[in-house]
Design an enzyme around this catalytic site. Structure first.
Site, short mmCIF file in Angstrom:
data_model
loop_
_atom_site.label_atom_id
_atom_site.label_comp_id
_atom_site.label_asym_id
_atom_site.label_seq_id
_atom_site.Cartn_x
_atom_site.Cartn_y
_atom_site.Cartn_z
N TRP A 1 41.65 39.73 39.53
CA TRP A 1 41.28 39.38 40.91
C TRP A 1 40.91 37.90 41.00
CZ3 TRP A 1 35.94 39.43 43.35
CH2 TRP A 1 36.02 39.25 44.74
N ASP B 1 42.73 44.88 34.18
CA ASP B 1 42.82 45.45 35.51
C ASP B 1 43.57 44.53 36.47
OD1 ASP B 1 41.84 47.47 37.58
OD2 ASP B 1 40.99 45.62 38.40
N TYR C 1 46.73 41.63 44.64
CA TYR C 1 46.22 40.38 44.06
C TYR C 1 47.31 39.31 44.07
CZ TYR C 1 42.23 43.10 42.27
OH TYR C 1 41.12 43.90 42.15
N GLN D 1 36.00 52.67 40.91
CA GLN D 1 35.77 51.24 40.65
C GLN D 1 34.94 50.65 41.80
OE1 GLN D 1 38.56 47.35 40.39
NE2 GLN D 1 39.02 48.89 38.85
N TRP E 1 33.01 46.18 39.12
CA TRP E 1 33.46 44.80 39.31
C TRP E 1 32.33 43.94 39.88
CZ3 TRP E 1 33.80 42.96 44.45
CH2 TRP E 1 33.84 43.93 45.45
N LEU F 1 28.62 39.52 38.05
CA LEU F 1 27.88 38.26 38.26
C LEU F 1 27.70 37.95 39.74
CD1 LEU F 1 29.60 36.09 35.49
CD2 LEU F 1 27.47 37.40 35.36
#
EC number: 1.1.1.-
Length: 328
Positions: free
Chosen positions: A21, A49, A54, A178, A207, A210
């Site tokens: 991504w 993934d 994307y 997910q 996902w 951060l």
């Protein structure tokens, strides 16, 4: 690297994985992708993934070409992609049987692979009966185009309905969800999904560990680094929403905890996600090998997250959701 079963399935995935991504096709070409992917493999990552949406399919092409040129054995790696947004046409999106079948074949062509290990429904589709979607995902599995199927950003109720349809039809249900999961996005993983772990053995590939880079501390001075995802035009609104003072203040408060452990903020944040026993794999992203090398050290941080350390973190972020009283 450590490996966990993906939910109740027999499939083993690395505790940390890599997702395409944003980066593949937007910030990285094939040459750069090869070095990034090989760096992941060198650190024991086996799970990669992707999604049809994307970079409008370019991310799948780049990943497929990079893996082919690297000469990896297909049996050594776990590849996932996601179906929902395939194109502008009325049948090029959603979870109809038509789009699931055609979208999967198109993804496999772009990846230049015979199959993916996991195929996700990238979002729920209220306009398609759940039975149709469940049957279509099972058709894809029966054809050998995918080995397992899962969901992404579905609610617990929607996943439960999918399992209900699968049980009624004597078909395979979704084994994995997910969701977004990080120190500032916890409700689904820690409260809403609790019955799913017990009743259906659902695993999680999470996902944004951060919080789109916020938990690295690189935005704490207010400026947005030119090579960060928030500098990309598409992510300007995300930047404005995420970089609120309260969040940045909490990130600053985590720094002494990371320093005491001798780790970076990023390593602390990733290890925190991976320490949740219901998380099968934490999907990470990177534009440089140095970021991967730093992120992968988070595996060694997980054992350092004792109850005392986790409590210190909680006192700073104060984001723990309340568990529903009705769930035992």
């Amino acid at each position: 690297m450590q490996y966990k079963n993906l939910g109740k399935s027999g499939l083993k995935v690395s505790t940390l994985s890599f997702g395409a991504w944003v980066t593949f096709g937007n910030q990285l070409d094939v040459k750069e992708a090869k070095s990034i992917l090989q760096c992941c493999r060198d650190h024991g990552v086996n799970f990669f993934d992707n999604a049809e949406v994307y970079a409008n399919g370019r991310a799948e092409e780049i990943m497929g070409q990079a893996i082919r040129e690297l000469g990896w054995r297909r049996s050594d790696i776990v590849i996932s992609t996601k179906i929902f947004w395939g194109g502008p046409g009325p049948n090029d999106k959603g979870l109809s049987r038509k789009h699931i079948v055609e979208g999967t074949k198109a993804s496999l062509k772009r990846l230049d692979m015979d199959y993916v290990d996991v195929l996700y429904c990238h979002r729920p589709d209220a306009s398609t009966p759940i039975e149709e979607t469940v049957r279509a995902m099972n058709y894809v599995i029966d054809k050998g185009w995918a080995f397992y199927w899962g969901t992404s950003e579905w609610s617990a109720q929607q996943i439960t309905e999918a399992w209900g349809a699968a049980d009624r039809l004597d078909l395979v249900g979704p084994i994995v969800e997910q969701p977004e999961y990080n120190m500032f996005a916890r409700h689904k993983v820690e409260t809403e999904f609790l019955p799913l772990y017990t009743n259906h053995g659902i695993g999680l590939t999470t996902w944004s560990p951060l919080a789109s880079g916020v938990l690295t501390g690189k935005y704490n001075k207010g400026a947005i680094p030119s090579d960060s995802r928030f500098a990309l035009e598409n992510y300007k609104n995300l930047a404005n929403r995420s970089l609120v003072d309260d969040v940045l203040r909490k990130v600053s408060g985590l720094k002494p905890i990371a320093d005491e452990l001798g780790v970076t903020l990023a390593q602390l944040a990733i290890a925190w996600c991976a320490s949740n026993p219901n998380v099968s794999s934490v999907i990470t992203g990177a534009t440089r090998e140095s970021q991967i090398q730093e992120n992968m050290k988070a595996v060694d941080v997980i054992p350092l997250l004792t109850p005392i350390v986790l409590d210190k973190i909680e006192q700073v972020i104060q984001s723990k959701p309340k568990r529903p009283e009705s769930y035992r």
